[in-house]
Design an enzyme around this catalytic site. Structure first.
Site, PDB file in Angstrom:
ATOM      1  N   ARG A  72       0.838  -1.201   0.000  1.00  0.00           N
ATOM      2  CA  ARG A  72       0.000   0.000   0.000  1.00  0.00           C
ATOM      3  C   ARG A  72       0.874   1.253   0.000  1.00  0.00           C
ATOM      4  O   ARG A  72       0.561   2.238  -0.677  1.00  0.00           O
ATOM      5  CB  ARG A  72      -0.934  -0.008   1.214  1.00  0.00           C
ATOM      6  N   HIS A 197      -5.296  -6.704  -2.908  1.00  0.00           N
ATOM      7  CA  HIS A 197      -6.315  -6.824  -1.875  1.00  0.00           C
ATOM      8  C   HIS A 197      -6.572  -8.278  -1.489  1.00  0.00           C
ATOM      9  O   HIS A 197      -7.557  -8.570  -0.834  1.00  0.00           O
ATOM     10  CB  HIS A 197      -7.620  -6.148  -2.330  1.00  0.00           C
ATOM     11  N   ASP A 254     -10.846 -14.847   3.299  1.00  0.00           N
ATOM     12  CA  ASP A 254     -10.334 -16.207   3.075  1.00  0.00           C
ATOM     13  C   ASP A 254      -8.918 -16.382   3.594  1.00  0.00           C
ATOM     14  O   ASP A 254      -8.555 -17.452   4.090  1.00  0.00           O
ATOM     15  CB  ASP A 254     -10.321 -16.561   1.579  1.00  0.00           C
TER      16      ASP A 254
END
Ligand SMILES: *[C@@H]1O[C@H](CO)[C@@H](O)[C@H](O)[C@H]1NC(C)=O
Ligand SMILES: *[C@@H]1O[C@H](CO)[C@@H](O)[C@H](O)[C@H]1NC(C)=O
Length: 339
Positions: A72, A197, A254
């Protein structure tokens, strides 16, 4: 893009990649972006990359969140005015203070690496190169492929926080693509980079509109899987009370706390389980949908494309030669360092 649509996504990848790379290196599939070079520090700080990897490894062993954090940070640096490490500068009116940069992290590791390099090879290795190399190493530890980072970037000066043009995570596909294109990237780069992401967290404030009152309908975003709506509503209240912190949720439930790089992000896009609006939008464009399908079933394709896309992002508007400077401390420009 339209002319490629009838071909398979894999072919799209190959065709686009070949168009981008004039001279394909047999070993890596990459060649240096203009102006940057392979092992720039060979003669001036030969072990720079080894020192960096060592520090990243030490940090990563204790805290795997460093991988999404550095990604990021690199994105926030490179997309805004180029990869010049301007986002690392501290100060009351610095780029870091822009609202879009809230929660940026990873600075501590970059500063540590810079300290080590200054003690070994003073005034030689730029903060912009450190950020690129450290990110490569951290995401590699998280499961992404390693890729050659071409070096020779120099560090830029301060940027006004108003100049930070990073888009909101709930923009439309078209707005998002227009933004990436304005930085010289394309739909494949964008679809691939959004795959970052697959790790990390986001603030509830970025998704509450999707959960409770999408586009003032009083209903959740119809493109969000109803099971996910319930799960996220449980974690994110409609509004936070005064003084309450804005909770964080995993961008990819997940993988969650493992912070592993994976292609499950794309499977989630396909089953309407993307957390951010901008991610779910990938399903509603023919090109990004085909690419998502390809990546969901082909982890290797995603890995290769990821290496190429991050590398391309890492060479946006770089300062080289006599432009910019080599900061002595990544947090301040040399002018302010001397003061
Ligand atoms: C390990 O990471 C945690 C945060 O995850 C931090 O609070 C702690 O200081 C770190 N320890 C070391 C030795 O770096
Ligand atoms: C909702 O998510 C589940 C898995 O969590 C999936 O089986 C189902 O197909 C999804 N529904 C839609 C409409 O995509």
């Amino acid at each position: 893009m339209k002319q490629f649509v009838k071909f398979s996504p894999l072919l799209i990848l190959v065709v686009i990649s070949l168009a981008k790379i004039s001279m394909v290196d047999a070993a890596t599939g990459m060649n240096p972006p203009v102006k940057l070079v392979w092992h720039y520090y060979k003669d001036t700080c030969d072990d720079a990359e080894t020192y960096i990897r060592y520090q990243v490894e030490k940090f990563y062993r204790n805290d795997t969140t460093i991988a999404p954090k550095l990604l990021r940070l690199l994105y926030s640096d490179c997309m805004v005015n180029g990869c010049d490490a301007s986002v690392l500068l501290q100060g009351p009116k610095s780029e870091r203070t822009a609202p879009q940069n809230r929660g940026l992290a990873g600075f501590v590791l970059i500063d540590k690496i810079k300290q080590v390099l200054e003690s070994r090879c003073p005034g030689v290795v730029s903060c912009a190169d450190i950020l690129n190399l450290a990110t490569r190493d951290a995401v590699h530890m998280a499961g992404a492929p390693s890729y050659p980072v071409f070096t020779g970037r120099r560090d830029g000066g301060e940027l006004n926080p108003d100049a930070v043009d990073l888009p909101s995570p709930s923009i439309s596909f078209e707005e998002s693509l227009a933004y990436f294109k304005s930085k010289g990237l394309d739909v494949l780069d964008m679809t691939t980079l959004l795959g970052a992401h697959s790790m990390g967290k986001t603030h509830c404030s970025h998704i509450v509109n999707r959960l409770y009152n999408f586009k003032d309908t009083g209903k959740p975003d119809p493109t969000m899987n109803t099971t996910l709506v319930s799960q996220l509503r449980y974690l994110c209240p409609p509004r936070t009370q005064k003084g309450q912190t804005d909770p964080l949720v995993y961008l990819n439930p997940d993988t969650g706390s493992s912070n592993r790089f994976s292609s499950s992000y794309y499977s989630r896009v396909l089953s309407h389980n993307a957390v951010l609006g901008v991610d779910q939008q990938l399903l509603y464009n023919d090109d990004s949908k085909e690419i998502s399908q390809e990546f969901a079933s082909g982890f290797e394709d995603f890995r290769k494309s990821f290496a190429l896309a991050v590398s391309r992002m890492g060479s946006i508007n770089v300062l080289t030669g006599k432009a910019g400077e080599i900061r002595r401390d990544c947090r301040v420009t040399n002018t302010n360092y001397a003061a």
